[in-house]
Design a protein around this motif. Structure first.
Motif, PDB file in Angstrom:
ATOM      1  N   VAL A 262      13.091   5.564   4.297  1.00 13.31           N
ATOM      2  CA  VAL A 262      13.519   4.189   4.590  1.00 13.31           C
ATOM      3  C   VAL A 262      14.291   4.139   5.906  1.00 13.31           C
ATOM      4  O   VAL A 262      14.121   3.215   6.711  1.00 13.31           O
ATOM      5  CB  VAL A 262      14.370   3.626   3.439  1.00 13.31           C
ATOM      6  CG1 VAL A 262      15.027   2.301   3.840  1.00 13.31           C
ATOM      7  CG2 VAL A 262      13.506   3.411   2.195  1.00 13.31           C
ATOM      8  N   ILE A 263      15.136   5.141   6.149  1.00 14.50           N
ATOM      9  CA  ILE A 263      15.905   5.191   7.402  1.00 14.50           C
ATOM     10  C   ILE A 263      14.962   5.289   8.600  1.00 14.50           C
ATOM     11  O   ILE A 263      15.094   4.549   9.589  1.00 14.50           O
ATOM     12  CB  ILE A 263      16.885   6.386   7.383  1.00 14.50           C
ATOM     13  CG1 ILE A 263      17.994   6.126   6.347  1.00 14.50           C
ATOM     14  CG2 ILE A 263      17.489   6.609   8.766  1.00 14.50           C
ATOM     15  CD1 ILE A 263      18.907   7.320   6.120  1.00 14.50           C
ATOM     16  N   ILE A 264      13.994   6.207   8.525  1.00 13.22           N
ATOM     17  CA  ILE A 264      13.032   6.377   9.630  1.00 13.22           C
ATOM     18  C   ILE A 264      12.246   5.082   9.857  1.00 13.22           C
ATOM     19  O   ILE A 264      12.061   4.620  10.994  1.00 13.22           O
ATOM     20  CB  ILE A 264      12.069   7.539   9.327  1.00 13.22           C
ATOM     21  CG1 ILE A 264      12.844   8.860   9.251  1.00 13.22           C
ATOM     22  CG2 ILE A 264      10.972   7.630  10.385  1.00 13.22           C
ATOM     23  CD1 ILE A 264      12.044  10.027   8.697  1.00 13.22           C
ATOM     24  N   ALA A 265      11.784   4.479   8.750  1.00 11.50           N
ATOM     25  CA  ALA A 265      10.975   3.270   8.842  1.00 11.50           C
ATOM     26  C   ALA A 265      11.765   2.094   9.415  1.00 11.50           C
ATOM     27  O   ALA A 265      11.217   1.256  10.139  1.00 11.50           O
ATOM     28  CB  ALA A 265      10.431   2.909   7.457  1.00 11.50           C
ATOM     29  N   THR A 266      13.056   2.023   9.097  1.00 12.08           N
ATOM     30  CA  THR A 266      13.891   0.937   9.616  1.00 12.08           C
ATOM     31  C   THR A 266      13.987   0.998  11.132  1.00 12.08           C
ATOM     32  O   THR A 266      13.895  -0.034  11.823  1.00 12.08           O
ATOM     33  CB  THR A 266      15.302   0.998   8.990  1.00 12.08           C
ATOM     34  OG1 THR A 266      15.194   0.859   7.570  1.00 12.08           O
ATOM     35  CG2 THR A 266      16.185  -0.110   9.525  1.00 12.08           C
ATOM     36  N   PHE A 267      14.160   2.201  11.679  1.00 13.07           N
ATOM     37  CA  PHE A 267      14.191   2.354  13.144  1.00 13.07           C
ATOM     38  C   PHE A 267      12.842   1.984  13.753  1.00 13.07           C
ATOM     39  O   PHE A 267      12.783   1.364  14.823  1.00 13.07           O
ATOM     40  CB  PHE A 267      14.569   3.787  13.514  1.00 13.07           C
ATOM     41  CG  PHE A 267      16.049   4.054  13.439  1.00 13.07           C
ATOM     42  CD1 PHE A 267      16.935   3.434  14.316  1.00 13.07           C
ATOM     43  CD2 PHE A 267      16.572   4.922  12.500  1.00 13.07           C
ATOM     44  CE1 PHE A 267      18.301   3.666  14.251  1.00 13.07           C
ATOM     45  CE2 PHE A 267      17.937   5.168  12.427  1.00 13.07           C
ATOM     46  CZ  PHE A 267      18.800   4.537  13.296  1.00 13.07           C
ATOM     47  N   MET A 268      11.737   2.373  13.073  1.00 14.37           N
ATOM     48  CA  MET A 268      10.404   2.026  13.587  1.00 14.37           C
ATOM     49  C   MET A 268      10.227   0.516  13.685  1.00 14.37           C
ATOM     50  O   MET A 268       9.703   0.006  14.681  1.00 14.37           O
ATOM     51  CB  MET A 268       9.323   2.601  12.664  1.00 14.37           C
ATOM     52  CG  MET A 268       9.087   4.086  12.809  1.00 14.37           C
ATOM     53  SD  MET A 268       7.793   4.663  11.678  1.00 14.37           S
ATOM     54  CE  MET A 268       6.356   3.780  12.310  1.00 14.37           C
TER      55      MET A 268
ATOM     56  N   VAL B 190       0.838  -1.205   0.000  1.00 12.87           N
ATOM     57  CA  VAL B 190       0.000   0.000   0.000  1.00 12.87           C
ATOM     58  C   VAL B 190       0.870   1.252   0.000  1.00 12.87           C
ATOM     59  O   VAL B 190       0.652   2.196  -0.778  1.00 12.87           O
ATOM     60  CB  VAL B 190      -0.949   0.003   1.218  1.00 12.87           C
ATOM     61  CG1 VAL B 190      -1.639   1.353   1.360  1.00 12.87           C
ATOM     62  CG2 VAL B 190      -1.977  -1.111   1.082  1.00 12.87           C
ATOM     63  N   GLY B 191       1.891   1.266   0.872  1.00  8.06           N
ATOM     64  CA  GLY B 191       2.788   2.423   0.919  1.00  8.06           C
ATOM     65  C   GLY B 191       3.512   2.634  -0.394  1.00  8.06           C
ATOM     66  O   GLY B 191       3.624   3.766  -0.890  1.00  8.06           O
ATOM     67  N   ALA B 192       4.005   1.542  -1.005  1.00  2.00           N
ATOM     68  CA  ALA B 192       4.748   1.651  -2.258  1.00  2.00           C
ATOM     69  C   ALA B 192       3.865   2.131  -3.397  1.00  2.00           C
ATOM     70  O   ALA B 192       4.280   2.968  -4.218  1.00  2.00           O
ATOM     71  CB  ALA B 192       5.372   0.301  -2.612  1.00  2.00           C
ATOM     72  N   VAL B 193       2.634   1.627  -3.458  1.00  2.00           N
ATOM     73  CA  VAL B 193       1.718   2.033  -4.524  1.00  2.00           C
ATOM     74  C   VAL B 193       1.362   3.521  -4.390  1.00  2.00           C
ATOM     75  O   VAL B 193       1.386   4.267  -5.370  1.00  2.00           O
ATOM     76  CB  VAL B 193       0.440   1.166  -4.505  1.00  2.00           C
ATOM     77  CG1 VAL B 193      -0.623   1.746  -5.425  1.00  2.00           C
ATOM     78  CG2 VAL B 193       0.779  -0.267  -4.922  1.00  2.00           C
TER      79      VAL B 193
ATOM     80  N   ILE C 180       3.920  -2.577  11.472  1.00  2.00           N
ATOM     81  CA  ILE C 180       3.168  -2.395  10.229  1.00  2.00           C
ATOM     82  C   ILE C 180       3.290  -0.954   9.735  1.00  2.00           C
ATOM     83  O   ILE C 180       3.430  -0.698   8.533  1.00  2.00           O
ATOM     84  CB  ILE C 180       1.691  -2.796  10.432  1.00  2.00           C
ATOM     85  CG1 ILE C 180       1.587  -4.311  10.641  1.00  2.00           C
ATOM     86  CG2 ILE C 180       0.834  -2.355   9.256  1.00  2.00           C
ATOM     87  CD1 ILE C 180       0.188  -4.798  10.982  1.00  2.00           C
ATOM     88  N   GLY C 181       3.252   0.009  10.689  1.00  2.00           N
ATOM     89  CA  GLY C 181       3.426   1.416  10.312  1.00  2.00           C
ATOM     90  C   GLY C 181       4.771   1.650   9.639  1.00  2.00           C
ATOM     91  O   GLY C 181       4.874   2.410   8.661  1.00  2.00           O
ATOM     92  N   GLY C 182       5.807   0.991  10.150  1.00  2.00           N
ATOM     93  CA  GLY C 182       7.120   1.082   9.523  1.00  2.00           C
ATOM     94  C   GLY C 182       7.116   0.500   8.124  1.00  2.00           C
ATOM     95  O   GLY C 182       7.757   1.029   7.208  1.00  2.00           O
TER      96      GLY C 182
END
Length: 506
Positions: free
Chosen positions: A92-98, A62-65, A111-113
């Protein structure tokens, strides 16, 4: 001995920086498949049920689309190709930490990450191939773009080998046996951000945004060998953009208004969706549960995944010497036929051999792995690499960012649909499910034979004629000549004189 200029080497360097965006995709597409084998990950999130597992996969899609369809194109057009790559890498950096430091049991944060990492990759994967296509010379554009898909394999290679190393030491690492796999994803986005603003911006973007001729000239001077090449390319870009401004609308509406562009959209949407329904997308997401049907040792399966990713890099390299020699169409057709044959053989071997003590014999397992590797041999240089090459090069400047964003994210749409039903299909039908992929691959080869034009070594500004459109250079030259005659533009006179002088010297 081949004499390679320093500028040609630099052209390769900046293209590989952009291609590094694909490492993000390859790593993340493999990392979740990898961590599902960790008992610590399962326990950390309270043994998530199959629906939750599906939601984690879908969240990324969903995020990628959304990122690719709605943000990637406008961002690359408004702020530049480099900014699109940098923004995607930062997310991507922020999401990796999440994901790595999600509170225990809080799968929602994980899932939010996944959603955020999808957004970032949607933006980066839109800007990256456009940048390569616009900076690389036509004669080697296909060869350079083949590294785009190879870097996907590099991402998978890193994810699976890190996972294999961690799976061998679960007692010492504890929960870090999965966290290490996730947090290692920080490496590539940091490297991209550290380099991306030191490489030249696309000259086509400079001319499109405010006709910044001098900045475009400086960009091209860094990657072209002679002043003549620079001036001729600037003139060709200006002519193409002038025609697109005068005669064609831009933005998302232009993707469907113009008959020639619409034809290209249909072709690329099918090619990109086809890439994911060949069976490769399913193998990358569910290879662990597929191999569990023929192997019982989890560490052995992790090793097979890691070796498959390693050979994927080698197989993709075949595109570097074949795509500009034999052409895009040839690779699509040969790849489709080869993959179809492999799927028939794999399904036949597994379904027609006996099961002993709940598993297949070692020889059957080895045979299946060999055919899966042979499948990758056909897929990587053809539907893997060539789909990206073709998508990035066939659209005109006025719609390129939006079209590449939408078409490339069709991969995620198609992949998410297959991922939803394939586990159930595999569970109910076993390896008979692979006959479906054999039929699809045969149909894809036939589609290319009848409907896909060859684009080998055609310049970006002249590619429209292959799809029934006008030659943007010729039509743009007429518009510029008319404006020059009416308005007598000094800058245009000087540019034309410079090109003429260079041609005379040669």
């Amino acid at each position: 001995m081949v004499n390679v200029s320093s500028k040609r080497v630099y052209n390769w360097y900046i293209s590989l920086v952009a291609a590094s965006c694909m490492v993000l995709y390859g790593y993340d597409a493999s990392v979740f498949n990898a961590v599902q084998g960790s008992k610590h990950w399962v326990a950390y999130f309270n043994y998530p049920n199959p629906n939750t597992i599906g939601a984690i996969n879908t969240a990324y899609t969903v995020g990628a689309v959304v990122g690719g369809f709605f943000f990637g194109g406008p961002l690359a057009d408004c702020l530049g190709r480099r900014f699109g790559m940098a923004t995607g890498s930062a997310l991507v950096i922020i999401a990796t930490f999440m994901q790595t430091f999600s509170p225990r049991g809080n799968v929602g944060c994980f899932i939010g990450g996944r959603v955020l990492i999808g957004l970032g990759q949607g933006m980066a994967l839109t800007a990256g191939p456009i940048y390569i296509g616009e900076l690389a010379p036509a004669s080697i554009r296909g060869t350079i773009m083949s590294f785009w898909q190879m870097f996907y394999s590099v991402g998978s290679f890193l994810a699976y080998w890190v996972n294999y190393a961690c799976s061998e030491n679960p007692q010492h690492l504890g929960e870090w046996d999965w966290k290490m796999v996730v947090i290692f994803q920080l490496l590539m986005p940091i490297l991209i951000i550290a380099q991306v603003f030191f490489i030249p911006e696309s000259p086509r973007w400079y001319i499109q945004k405010g006709n910044q001729i001098e900045k475009a000239r400086k960009s091209l001077n860094r990657v072209r060998n002679t002043d003549q090449e620079v001036e001729e390319e600037i003139l060709a870009i200006r002519e193409a953009i002038e025609f697109e401004k005068e005669a064609i609308s831009s933005g998302y509406s232009a993707l469907w208004k113009d008959k020639s562009v619409r034809k290209r959209m249909y072709i690329c949407l099918i090619l990109n969706a086809g890439q994911q329904v060949t069976g490769q997308g399913t193998l990358n997401s569910y290879s662990t549960i597929i191999y569990k049907k023929v192997f019982t040792d989890a560490s052995q399966i992790a090793l097979i995944n890691a070796l498959n990713a390693t050979f994927g890099i080698i197989f993709t390299l075949n595109a570097t010497w074949t795509v500009d020699r034999f052409g895009r169409k040839f690779l699509f057709i040969v790849g489709g036929i080869g993959m179809a044959i492999c799927m028939v053989i794999v399904a036949s071997v597994e379904t027609q051999t006996p099961t002993i003590n709940g598993a297949k014999s070692q020889s059957v397992g080895i045979s299946i792995v060999f055919i899966m590797f042979l499948f990758a041999f056909f897929y990587k240089p053809s539907w893997g690499a060539t789909t990206w090459i073709y998508t990035s090069e066939i659209f005109s400047m006025n719609v390129r960012a939006q079209a590449v964003g939408m078409c490339s994210q069709t991969q995620n749409v198609a992949n998410s649909i297959v991922q939803q039903f394939f586990p159930t299909f595999l569970n109910n039908e076993g390896f008979y499910a692979f006959y479906m992929f054999a039929g699809i691959n045969g149909l894809l080869a036939a589609f290319v034979w009848f409907f896909v034009p060859e684009t080998k070594k055609v310049s970006l500004e002249e590619i429209d004629t292959l799809f029934g459109g006008a030659n943007h250079i010729e039509r743009g030259a007429e518009i510029i000549d008319h404006k020059g005659a009416v308005e007598h533009i000094p800058e245009l006179d000087e540019q034309n004189k410079a090109v003429s002088a260079n041609v005379q010297r040669v």
